[in-house]
Each structure stands twice: as C-alpha cells, then as structure tokens.
Enzyme design. Sequence first.
Site, PDB file in Angstrom:
ATOM      1  N   GLY A  61      -5.822  17.024  57.658  1.00 37.63           N
ATOM      2  CA  GLY A  61      -6.156  18.381  57.256  1.00 37.63           C
ATOM      3  C   GLY A  61      -7.313  18.987  58.029  1.00 37.63           C
ATOM      4  CB  THR A  62     -10.527  17.628  59.267  1.00 34.46           C
ATOM      5  OG1 THR A  62     -11.126  17.368  57.992  1.00 34.46           O
ATOM      6  CG2 THR A  62     -11.620  18.064  60.233  1.00 34.46           C
TER       7      THR A  62
ATOM      8  CG  ASN B 203     -12.161  19.841  48.199  1.00 38.53           C
ATOM      9  OD1 ASN B 203     -12.384  21.044  48.206  1.00 38.53           O
ATOM     10  ND2 ASN B 203     -13.016  18.968  48.700  1.00 38.53           N
TER      11      ASN B 203
ATOM     12  CD  GLN C  80      -7.344  17.648  46.911  1.00 34.45           C
ATOM     13  OE1 GLN C  80      -6.781  17.059  45.984  1.00 34.45           O
ATOM     14  NE2 GLN C  80      -8.076  17.011  47.811  1.00 34.45           N
TER      15      GLN C  80
ATOM     16  CB  CYS D 271     -15.054  15.597  53.370  1.00 35.19           C
ATOM     17  SG  CYS D 271     -13.289  15.271  53.199  1.00 35.19           S
TER      18      CYS D 271
END
Length: 379
Positions: free
Chosen positions: A71-72, A144, A183, A329
């Site tokens: 995702g990043t 998230n 999510q 994260c």
Amino acid sequence: MKQLYFDYAAATPVSTVVQAAMAPYLTDNFYNPSALYLNALNVKKLLDAARQDVAGILGAKASEIIFTAGGTEANNLAIQGIMRNYSDSNCIVSSIEHESVLLPADLFYSKQAPVKPDGRIDVNQLVKLIDSKTVLISVMYASNEIGTVQPLSEISKRIKEIRRSRQKSGNHLPLVLHTDACQAPNYLPLIVNTLGVDMMTLNGSKIYGPKQSGVLFVHSGIGLQPFILGGGQERNLRSGTQNVAGSIGFAAALVEAQGLREAESIRLKELQQEFIIKLSKQLPKAVVNGSLQYRLPNNLHLTIAGMDNEWLMMSLDERGCMVATGSACSASSDEPSHVLKAIGLSDTLAHSSLRISMGRKTNRKAVNTLLQHLVDLAG
C-alpha cells in the site's frame, strides 16, 4: 498461556487458500513473465488472469490494475504520479490519512481537509479548499487507526459538480479522487464506479495475503509519472521483475476477502457491539473514539484517561493479549497520533489510547478475556 491477537489492522496471517495459490510460483512456475519462451509466456497468462480477478472485484478493466509492493508504494505512485505532472498545482488530503499519503503530499503544495470529532471528513470544508489549481484529492476509505468509514460517494458527487463547472469556465485541469482502501476489502464493497473514485490503493498484508503485495487501480485516461524506472513493467508505471507469486497471492486474498465480507462483517459487528456495551458498564471511564455508526466492524479504539498506553499494551502482552497503541507504521514514534489530534484529543489523552482490531480467528471468548484483562488493569 494462549496468545490472543488483536492487531489485524497491522498484519494478517496468510490464509491457506492464498498459500495454495502462491505455492506453484515459488518453485515450479518461477519464470520471469517478461521472457519470451513458452513457460514464461504461460506464467504471464496466469499473471494476467490474476489481474483480471482483481479487476472483476473492483468493477474495473484489467488494464487499470497495477501490481505494487504494498500500500505504501501504491499511495506514493498515486500522489507523486499525479502531482509531478502538474507543477503549478495543489492537492488536498484529509487530516487523518496514513503517512504514506501525507508525506508524499508534503513534497508538493498540499492542503489538509479537517475531520469532525467522530473522524468523518467535513465535506463542506473539503469543497471550500478546492481551488482552480487543485488536481488531486485523497481521502482514506476507512481509517486504519479509528476505523471511521468516509462518505466517498458524497465526496465524488461534489467533485463531479466542480469538474462540470470547471469545464464550462474553460479550466481543463483534472480533478482526481484517490482513496487509500487498504483496510476496506474485508468488510466493505469495492466497486470503484459506485464509490466514484479514480484511483484506489489496496494492500495484501491487510487481507490475509502476502506482505509486500498490493494494487493501485488507476482509471483509464489518468496519466501518472512513474518514480520507479527500468524495464517498463506494469504499464510502464512500476518497473522491475514482476512478483508473480505475490500478485497471484494478492488476487486470491482479495477474492476470498470479498467472498467472506458479509458474513464476517455481521459476526464481528456483534462482537464489537457486545464489547462496547460491556465496556461501558465495567469500565465507564473508557471512551470509544471514532464514529459508532460509520465504522469498520472489526475496530475498537479506546481512550482510558489516566492510563499510559504503552504500559497498558505491555501489561496486556504479558497476559497474552496483543493490541496496539496506534498505527504499526508509526509505532516507533513518540509523537502523539496525528489522527487522534485531528479528532480533538489532547496529547495526554492520545497517549492513553489503544487500538484493538479483530479478525477471522477472533471469537467471543477471546474478546471477553481481553475485556476482563482491561478492567483488571485499568479499572
């Protein structure tokens, strides 16, 4: 002592279905899909089939699916990919976005749209921030951290009105809506046309798929500037030897997650509501953060005034319950959560907060055990 896991928002185990889907591509079908011999071409066909599976879930075209390493990376490609094309422009992000949206946006002229105390974006305030040079808006589908679900369809409707107004005035700059939906797949529908989004980020590690796997949906007609250059894979947007096993595993995880979505949502919603009711009686000083109406069914985010969240997390860990103090994260940061500050919590209250996230292996007995430990430690 049995270990009870309550941090599914951070990572999920790879399901047996996904493991079985990936296994052949770790050994026998290891070929590079960019090669031209028959075995490699067959692997490419299977990779394309996985891409089509993802597209089918999203109601998109296979050509609109870009496989990424999580995702990043997908968020960075979405934000930087648009903004590098329009140097004299700006973007808007919500104040509770993941760092992988906020930090790339900070590389350019960006504005933050506020959220209400329940974590839902203030759509009217968002619209007021849009000016003639805004080219990108990024709003997370579901938080998230506090689990709040955003009104993407309403935001999309307002953006379409602005696009029409721009066209009439002769302003032909794009106005792109991106959502970080990492999510969402376990519990929410993902049809991109219904949501009205132009780009969507997904992450395999949140949906019982492999880590470092993900997708960026990019609506056809939207031009992105790549930041990983090389062999031109993934429509020239994500160069590098394609991760066949990871991509096929991601597709299998997404299909499985959406197939279980309704049943799991109902089951976890019941556990969530039971926990909240019991918590209000047994630990009345605890406050649930985020919207109670528009919320992921697996999320419980609590503030317990007077408690140090790191001490509480470690004490629960010693009793066999794994919870989080915030987003994994940014867990190494001593700074209070920007999400909690955005919904109005003080630094002190932010440092008294815990995130509890449930998943497929969470049952009523586990939830009741966690609640009892919380009451014992914080009551």
